[in-house]
Design a protein around this motif. Structure first.
Motif, PDB file in Angstrom:
ATOM      1  N   ALA A   1      28.327 -30.875  88.477  1.00  0.00           N
ATOM      2  CA  ALA A   1      27.945 -29.520  88.060  1.00  0.00           C
ATOM      3  C   ALA A   1      27.659 -28.614  89.028  1.00  0.00           C
ATOM      4  CB  ALA A   1      26.644 -29.993  87.290  1.00  0.00           C
ATOM      5  N   ALA A   2      27.284 -29.002  90.413  1.00  0.00           N
ATOM      6  CA  ALA A   2      27.013 -28.363  91.425  1.00  0.00           C
ATOM      7  C   ALA A   2      28.365 -27.513  91.985  1.00  0.00           C
ATOM      8  CB  ALA A   2      26.510 -28.811  92.795  1.00  0.00           C
ATOM      9  N   THR A   3      29.696 -28.145  91.665  1.00  0.00           N
ATOM     10  CA  THR A   3      30.927 -27.547  91.989  1.00  0.00           C
ATOM     11  C   THR A   3      31.335 -26.708  90.988  1.00  0.00           C
ATOM     12  OG1 THR A   3      31.567 -29.580  93.333  1.00  0.00           O
ATOM     13  CG2 THR A   3      33.182 -28.175  92.523  1.00  0.00           C
ATOM     14  N   LEU A   4      31.094 -27.137  89.746  1.00  0.00           N
ATOM     15  CA  LEU A   4      31.540 -26.256  88.618  1.00  0.00           C
ATOM     16  C   LEU A   4      30.851 -24.972  88.542  1.00  0.00           C
ATOM     17  CD1 LEU A   4      31.346 -28.661  85.565  1.00  0.00           C
ATOM     18  CD2 LEU A   4      33.301 -27.617  86.535  1.00  0.00           C
ATOM     19  N   GLN A   5      29.440 -24.954  89.222  1.00  0.00           N
ATOM     20  CA  GLN A   5      28.600 -23.623  89.305  1.00  0.00           C
ATOM     21  C   GLN A   5      29.197 -22.756  90.460  1.00  0.00           C
ATOM     22  OE1 GLN A   5      24.512 -24.143  90.370  1.00  0.00           O
ATOM     23  NE2 GLN A   5      24.051 -22.527  88.953  1.00  0.00           N
ATOM     24  N   LYS A   6      29.492 -23.463  91.431  1.00  0.00           N
ATOM     25  CA  LYS A   6      30.247 -22.686  92.657  1.00  0.00           C
ATOM     26  C   LYS A   6      31.474 -21.962  92.452  1.00  0.00           C
ATOM     27  CE  LYS A   6      31.947 -23.630  97.309  1.00  0.00           C
ATOM     28  NZ  LYS A   6      32.307 -24.617  98.363  1.00  0.00           N
ATOM     29  N   TRP A   7      32.507 -22.769  91.542  1.00  0.00           N
ATOM     30  CA  TRP A   7      33.830 -22.471  91.244  1.00  0.00           C
ATOM     31  C   TRP A   7      33.804 -21.302  90.422  1.00  0.00           C
ATOM     32  CZ3 TRP A   7      37.037 -27.500  91.144  1.00  0.00           C
ATOM     33  CH2 TRP A   7      37.037 -28.111  92.532  1.00  0.00           C
ATOM     34  N   SER A   8      32.808 -21.321  89.372  1.00  0.00           N
ATOM     35  CA  SER A   8      32.681 -20.335  88.265  1.00  0.00           C
ATOM     36  C   SER A   8      31.863 -18.792  88.773  1.00  0.00           C
ATOM     37  CB  SER A   8      31.896 -21.013  87.189  1.00  0.00           C
ATOM     38  OG  SER A   8      30.755 -21.250  87.290  1.00  0.00           O
ATOM     39  N   ALA A   9      31.469 -19.184  89.729  1.00  0.00           N
ATOM     40  CA  ALA A   9      30.457 -17.775  90.199  1.00  0.00           C
ATOM     41  C   ALA A   9      31.229 -16.678  90.490  1.00  0.00           C
ATOM     42  CB  ALA A   9      29.571 -18.090  91.462  1.00  0.00           C
ATOM     43  N   PRO A  10      32.239 -16.753  90.933  1.00  0.00           N
ATOM     44  CA  PRO A  10      33.049 -15.362  91.255  1.00  0.00           C
ATOM     45  C   PRO A  10      33.474 -14.793  89.861  1.00  0.00           C
ATOM     46  CG  PRO A  10      33.969 -17.073  92.543  1.00  0.00           C
ATOM     47  CD  PRO A  10      32.950 -17.786  91.756  1.00  0.00           C
ATOM     48  N   TYR A  11      33.391 -15.364  88.828  1.00  0.00           N
ATOM     49  CA  TYR A  11      33.942 -14.916  87.577  1.00  0.00           C
ATOM     50  C   TYR A  11      32.951 -14.655  86.589  1.00  0.00           C
ATOM     51  CZ  TYR A  11      37.952 -16.733  90.184  1.00  0.00           C
ATOM     52  OH  TYR A  11      38.555 -16.998  91.249  1.00  0.00           O
ATOM     53  N   ARG A  12      31.658 -14.298  87.054  1.00  0.00           N
ATOM     54  CA  ARG A  12      30.399 -13.955  86.140  1.00  0.00           C
ATOM     55  C   ARG A  12      30.015 -12.485  86.626  1.00  0.00           C
ATOM     56  NH1 ARG A  12      28.943 -18.197  83.605  1.00  0.00           N
ATOM     57  NH2 ARG A  12      29.506 -20.270  84.255  1.00  0.00           N
ATOM     58  N   GLY A  13      29.139 -12.041  85.660  1.00  0.00           N
ATOM     59  CA  GLY A  13      28.695 -10.657  86.022  1.00  0.00           C
ATOM     60  C   GLY A  13      29.575  -9.667  85.786  1.00  0.00           C
TER      61      GLY A  13
END
Length: 356
Positions: free
Chosen positions: A30-42
């Motif tokens: 889950a932590a890696t998913l969150q890190k990898w998806s962060a640039p594609y939010r907001g």
């Protein structure tokens, strides 16, 4: 005998790719998913569509309800972008427009029309699974030539007279100029009738996405079993003969979630040390932009939270659906542009959200 030997060669290539992929079978935490998806939010919304539902294409004014955007560039034209998309008029035609700023699009023209009556693509052709020079997520989407031609896979339908009339197929097309496309061969590359088609794809096959990696071509495609859609992958070493991954689908539906009914239309890019897939999920009352991640192109872990939920645009542009994306990075302003099919109070249009 020649056909049998070719099929065996392709199967060997495909299963070699699969065997290599066995190194990375563990789900991503889950932590890696969150890190990898962060640039594609907001994402920042644009209130108006870049291609409105009533966009008039000269000589083809009866087409409307635009969908399936895909942005690309041609070699030697660093300041010009092209975008293909489809319009509907009892079936589908593919069109292309061009831009110098990724926001204002002009010069619409036909890219690929209806196939001949009685053939598998008579209901229309949906181009946009191009062979690119580079699949890195920030690389220019420059078309690559093979055997002196540009290549695309495409989704298609055998009949006119309705929306996505089953059964769908996939074909392959080539172009001399990257603007107008011609079918290769008389048979579909994927169909529900092929011997390696499984139950999950037996109702209809939809849109492809092409990736070239280490000498193997990957075709990520969505398909239906009744009213459910999921994502699978097939392999090729020549773009015309394909073998399905035996453990499809690679993206399932998740009960009571944003992709409970559909996990569809995956767009895959190399993203540092892993692969990122943007796809759309249907669930919780709409179609939403989702992401999944992989280290090997066959084992995928979806992020549980959408990157963009339908209705995010206050104008109502995508109140019902936000799906079928095309992502391009512009280094001039360090910005991602995500084009998508937006359905809401302005009809079926091509919308735009940006990272800045």
């Amino acid at each position: 005998m020649k056909k049998t030997l070719l099929a065996l060669a392709i199967a060997f290539s495909a299963f070699s790719a699969y065997a290599t992929a066995q190194e990375s079978t563990e789900p991503i935490d889950a932590a890696t998913l969150q890190k990898w998806s962060a640039p594609y939010r907001g994402w920042k919304y644009h209130p108006d569509p870049v291609i409105p539902a009533d966009y008039k294409i000269p000589g083809l004014e009866s087409f409307h309800n635009y969908d399936v955007p895909c942005v690309y560039q041609l070699p030697g034209e660093p300041d010009v972008w092209y975008m293909s998309f489809i319009g509907y008029d009892g079936g589908y035609n593919s069109f292309v427009v061009e831009s110098n700023d990724l926001e204002h699009w002009t010069k619409p023209r036909l890219a690929m029309g209806f196939g001949k009556e009685g053939e598998f693509d008579h209901g229309g052709c949906v181009i946009g699974a191009y062979l690119y020079e580079n699949y890195d997520i920030k690389a220019p989407r420059i078309l690559k030539k093979k055997d002196g031609k540009y290549w695309t896979l495409y989704g298609c339908y055998p009949k006119q007279g309705g929306y996505e009339l089953r059964p769908g197929y996939e074909g392959v097309a080539v172009s001399d100029d990257g603007l107008t496309w011609t079918r290769v061969g008389n048979d579909p590359i994927l169909s529900i009738y092929q011997s390696d088609a499984k139950d999950w794809e037996k109702s209809c096959i939809y849109q492809p996405w092409l990736v070239e990696h280490q000498g193997t071509y990957y075709n990520f495609y969505n398909a239906a079993e009744g009213g459910r859609e999921r994502l699978g992958v097939a392999f090729s070493n020549d773009l015309t003969h394909w073998v399905r991954y035996p453990f499809n689908p690679v993206i399932e539906n998740r009960k009571d979630w944003y992709d409970a009914d559909f996990s569809s239309d995956g767009k895959v890019f190399r993203d540092g040390d892993h692969w990122t897939m943007f796809y759309f999920g249907v669930g919780k009352g709409g179609a939403h932009i989702m992401a999944a991640f992989s280290r090997d192109l066959v084992h995928w872990t979806p992020d549980p939270e959408p990157l963009y939920i339908a209705g995010g645009n206050p104008s109502g542009l995508d109140k019902q659906y936000a799906h079928k994306i095309s992502l391009v990075y512009n280094p001039k302003n360090d910005t991602f542009y995500m084009f998508y099919c937006a359905c809401g109070n302005k009809g079926r249009t091509i919308g735009l959200i940006t990272s800045k």
